[in-house]
Design a protein around this motif. Structure first.
Motif, PDB file in Angstrom:
ATOM      1  N   GLU A 168     -37.968  25.543  13.722  1.00  0.00           N
ATOM      2  CA  GLU A 168     -37.923  27.000  13.744  1.00  0.00           C
ATOM      3  C   GLU A 168     -38.831  27.564  12.646  1.00  0.00           C
ATOM      4  OE1 GLU A 168     -36.551  29.075  15.691  1.00  0.00           O
ATOM      5  OE2 GLU A 168     -34.928  28.058  16.762  1.00  0.00           O
ATOM      6  N   TYR A 169     -39.722  28.471  13.034  1.00  0.00           N
ATOM      7  CA  TYR A 169     -40.647  29.055  12.067  1.00  0.00           C
ATOM      8  C   TYR A 169     -39.915  29.748  10.922  1.00  0.00           C
ATOM      9  CZ  TYR A 169     -43.842  32.389   9.951  1.00  0.00           C
ATOM     10  OH  TYR A 169     -44.549  33.135   9.041  1.00  0.00           O
ATOM     11  N   GLU A 170     -38.796  30.393  11.210  1.00  0.00           N
ATOM     12  CA  GLU A 170     -38.100  31.157  10.175  1.00  0.00           C
ATOM     13  C   GLU A 170     -37.636  30.270   9.014  1.00  0.00           C
ATOM     14  OE1 GLU A 170     -33.844  32.276  11.640  1.00  0.00           O
ATOM     15  OE2 GLU A 170     -35.107  32.008  13.418  1.00  0.00           O
ATOM     16  N   LEU A 171     -37.505  28.971   9.256  1.00  0.00           N
ATOM     17  CA  LEU A 171     -37.108  28.068   8.174  1.00  0.00           C
ATOM     18  C   LEU A 171     -38.232  27.877   7.151  1.00  0.00           C
ATOM     19  CD1 LEU A 171     -35.229  25.385  10.278  1.00  0.00           C
ATOM     20  CD2 LEU A 171     -34.218  27.121   8.801  1.00  0.00           C
ATOM     21  N   LEU A 172     -39.463  28.197   7.533  1.00  0.00           N
ATOM     22  CA  LEU A 172     -40.591  28.075   6.616  1.00  0.00           C
ATOM     23  C   LEU A 172     -40.785  29.332   5.770  1.00  0.00           C
ATOM     24  CD1 LEU A 172     -43.351  26.333   8.775  1.00  0.00           C
ATOM     25  CD2 LEU A 172     -41.945  25.321   6.971  1.00  0.00           C
ATOM     26  N   LEU A 173     -40.131  30.419   6.119  1.00  0.00           N
ATOM     27  CA  LEU A 173     -40.360  31.677   5.403  1.00  0.00           C
ATOM     28  C   LEU A 173     -40.081  31.568   3.901  1.00  0.00           C
ATOM     29  CD1 LEU A 173     -38.983  34.270   7.998  1.00  0.00           C
ATOM     30  CD2 LEU A 173     -41.359  33.625   7.550  1.00  0.00           C
ATOM     31  N   PRO A 174     -38.967  30.950   3.466  1.00  0.00           N
ATOM     32  CA  PRO A 174     -38.757  30.813   2.015  1.00  0.00           C
ATOM     33  C   PRO A 174     -39.839  29.977   1.339  1.00  0.00           C
ATOM     34  CG  PRO A 174     -36.718  30.401   3.218  1.00  0.00           C
ATOM     35  CD  PRO A 174     -37.814  30.419   4.228  1.00  0.00           C
ATOM     36  N   VAL A 175     -40.382  28.983   2.046  1.00  0.00           N
ATOM     37  CA  VAL A 175     -41.433  28.151   1.472  1.00  0.00           C
ATOM     38  C   VAL A 175     -42.714  28.965   1.314  1.00  0.00           C
ATOM     39  CG1 VAL A 175     -42.574  25.909   1.614  1.00  0.00           C
ATOM     40  CG2 VAL A 175     -40.386  26.242   2.757  1.00  0.00           C
ATOM     41  N   ILE A 176     -43.036  29.765   2.323  1.00  0.00           N
ATOM     42  CA  ILE A 176     -44.226  30.619   2.238  1.00  0.00           C
ATOM     43  C   ILE A 176     -44.069  31.613   1.099  1.00  0.00           C
ATOM     44  CG2 ILE A 176     -45.576  32.375   3.453  1.00  0.00           C
ATOM     45  CD1 ILE A 176     -44.862  30.929   6.071  1.00  0.00           C
ATOM     46  N   ARG A 177     -42.866  32.155   0.948  1.00  0.00           N
ATOM     47  CA  ARG A 177     -42.619  33.113  -0.143  1.00  0.00           C
ATOM     48  C   ARG A 177     -42.832  32.437  -1.502  1.00  0.00           C
ATOM     49  NH1 ARG A 177     -37.850  34.276   1.212  1.00  0.00           N
ATOM     50  NH2 ARG A 177     -38.446  35.912   2.686  1.00  0.00           N
ATOM     51  N   SER A 178     -42.366  31.220  -1.658  1.00  0.00           N
ATOM     52  CA  SER A 178     -42.567  30.485  -2.910  1.00  0.00           C
ATOM     53  C   SER A 178     -44.047  30.182  -3.134  1.00  0.00           C
ATOM     54  CB  SER A 178     -41.774  29.176  -2.896  1.00  0.00           C
ATOM     55  OG  SER A 178     -40.384  29.425  -2.829  1.00  0.00           O
ATOM     56  N   PHE A 179     -44.764  29.876  -2.070  1.00  0.00           N
ATOM     57  CA  PHE A 179     -46.196  29.609  -2.189  1.00  0.00           C
ATOM     58  C   PHE A 179     -46.941  30.862  -2.629  1.00  0.00           C
ATOM     59  CE2 PHE A 179     -50.489  29.244  -0.321  1.00  0.00           C
ATOM     60  CZ  PHE A 179     -50.913  28.100  -0.980  1.00  0.00           C
ATOM     61  N   ASP A 180     -46.531  32.018  -2.129  1.00  0.00           N
ATOM     62  CA  ASP A 180     -47.188  33.278  -2.508  1.00  0.00           C
ATOM     63  C   ASP A 180     -47.075  33.551  -4.000  1.00  0.00           C
ATOM     64  OD1 ASP A 180     -47.963  33.724   0.079  1.00  0.00           O
ATOM     65  OD2 ASP A 180     -46.376  35.165   0.532  1.00  0.00           O
ATOM     66  N   VAL A 181     -45.993  33.091  -4.612  1.00  0.00           N
ATOM     67  CA  VAL A 181     -45.796  33.312  -6.047  1.00  0.00           C
ATOM     68  C   VAL A 181     -46.915  32.658  -6.858  1.00  0.00           C
ATOM     69  CG1 VAL A 181     -44.251  32.825  -8.003  1.00  0.00           C
ATOM     70  CG2 VAL A 181     -43.303  33.581  -5.805  1.00  0.00           C
ATOM     71  N   LEU A 182     -47.518  31.600  -6.324  1.00  0.00           N
ATOM     72  CA  LEU A 182     -48.591  30.909  -7.025  1.00  0.00           C
ATOM     73  C   LEU A 182     -49.854  31.762  -7.123  1.00  0.00           C
ATOM     74  CD1 LEU A 182     -48.286  27.382  -5.364  1.00  0.00           C
ATOM     75  CD2 LEU A 182     -47.244  28.157  -7.494  1.00  0.00           C
ATOM     76  N   ASP A 183     -49.966  32.773  -6.253  1.00  0.00           N
ATOM     77  CA  ASP A 183     -51.123  33.674  -6.249  1.00  0.00           C
ATOM     78  C   ASP A 183     -52.427  32.875  -6.212  1.00  0.00           C
ATOM     79  OD1 ASP A 183     -52.360  36.154  -6.223  1.00  0.00           O
ATOM     80  OD2 ASP A 183     -52.497  36.285  -8.401  1.00  0.00           O
ATOM     81  N   SER A 184     -52.469  31.902  -5.316  1.00  0.00           N
ATOM     82  CA  SER A 184     -53.620  31.005  -5.240  1.00  0.00           C
ATOM     83  C   SER A 184     -54.810  31.614  -4.528  1.00  0.00           C
ATOM     84  CB  SER A 184     -53.213  29.718  -4.513  1.00  0.00           C
ATOM     85  OG  SER A 184     -52.891  30.010  -3.152  1.00  0.00           O
TER      86      SER A 184
END
Length: 305
Positions: free
Chosen positions: A103-119
């Motif tokens: 389920e794609y929605e299970l990746l949403l918290p991971v994407i949010r954590s990745f965004d914090v890196l501001d890469s």
């Protein structure tokens, strides 16, 4: 290409409509701004400013120059950031392909954590089905695959690990004729009834399907959720992820049927090419190795009861 001062001049005049106000906005004398405007016209050999009216305005050529110069300045700024990003080990883009089982929605918290890196890394997330997931990595349409089924293919510098397993249950609607048939069910008892399958998205290999008998009618649907809903509505039969349909089994919306030949659990894999590993890919692989996330992904999202 315009200098920053020239672009600021065009934007000040476009925004103020007055030489005096434009000069004030730029912190310069009106005579200095007027001289710069004439120099800009001489450089492009074009009339850029309409001086015939009370308000100083840009001509169509001036507006075009202002708009295109502004766009180019943004493009250069973005390119500068991207060059620095790649120079520091970050990829320009990371293409993630998940198997449709996840389920794609299970990746949403991971994407949010990745965004914090501001890469600055642009993420692209798509999904494939069955053979199409590994194929996306083989064809270069993915940098990272998550939840691929079957064993990893032969591929130079392929790296992978097991994400977890999915348990299956053979389930039918309580309105389906098989709901009342004595268990365990034999394979030949399924043949008269239509099977619901999620279509294999593989482009090259022979398409695969689970639990479908030769000559059996099929209803091919685009997603696992569509398969679950179709079987709940009595439109066909087949194997479903046990964890995801557990609420429907408890409520009676689906009926579990014991099979003489049970389906073995599916092992799901994470895979990537070891010769294309930047900081973003490394970060994602580290997250997916965490047991808590792996369990959440493989168990899926249970449907509402």
């Amino acid at each position: 290409m315009l200098s920053d001062d020239e672009l600021a001049l065009l934007q000040a005049i476009q925004g103020s409509g007055s030489l005096t106000r434009a000069a004030a906005r730029l912190g310069k004398a009106p005579s200095t701004v007027s001289h710069a405007a004439r120099q800009l016209e001489a450089r492009f050999d074009a009339l850029l400013f309409d001086r015939r009216r009370y308000r100083l305005q840009l001509t169509p050529a001036g507006r075009l120059l202002a708009e295109e110069a502004g766009r180019l300045a943004l493009d250069v700024s973005r390119l500068t950031r991207r060059v620095k990003q790649v120079a520091h080990g970050w990829e320009d883009r990371l293409w993630i392909v998940t198997d449709e089982l996840l389920e794609y929605e299970l990746l949403l918290p991971v994407i949010r954590s990745f965004d914090v890196l501001d890469s600055g890394v642009a993420l692209r997330v798509t999904h494939e089905v069955l053979g199409g997931t590994w194929e996306a990595l083989l064809d270069g349409r993915a940098d990272l695959v998550i939840g691929a089924t079957n064993e990893p293919p032969s591929m130079p510098r392929l790296q992978w690990f097991e994400l977890g397993v999915i348990e299956w249950v053979f389930a039918v609607s309580p309105r389906h004729p098989l709901a009342k048939v004595t268990e365990p069910l034999q394979q030949e008892q399924l043949l008269p009834y239509r099977a619901v399958v999620v279509g294999d998205s593989s482009r090259a290999a022979r398409h695969r399907g689970y639990g479908v008998l030769g000559g059996q009618a099929t209803l091919a649907v685009p997603t696992m959720r569509a398969k679950m809903l179709s079987q709940r509505e009595g439109l066909g039969i087949g194997w479903l992820p046990r964890e995801r349909v557990a609420p429907w089994l408890r409520s009676g919306a689906l009926v579990e049927k014991k099979m003489a030949e049970r389906r073995e659990p599916n092992t799901l894999y994470v895979g990537w090419r070891g010769d294309h590993q930047g900081r973003a890919l490394t970060w994602w692989v580290e997250q997916l190795r965490q047991p808590r996330l792996a369990k959440r992904l493989t168990q899926g999202v249970a449907v509402p009861p």
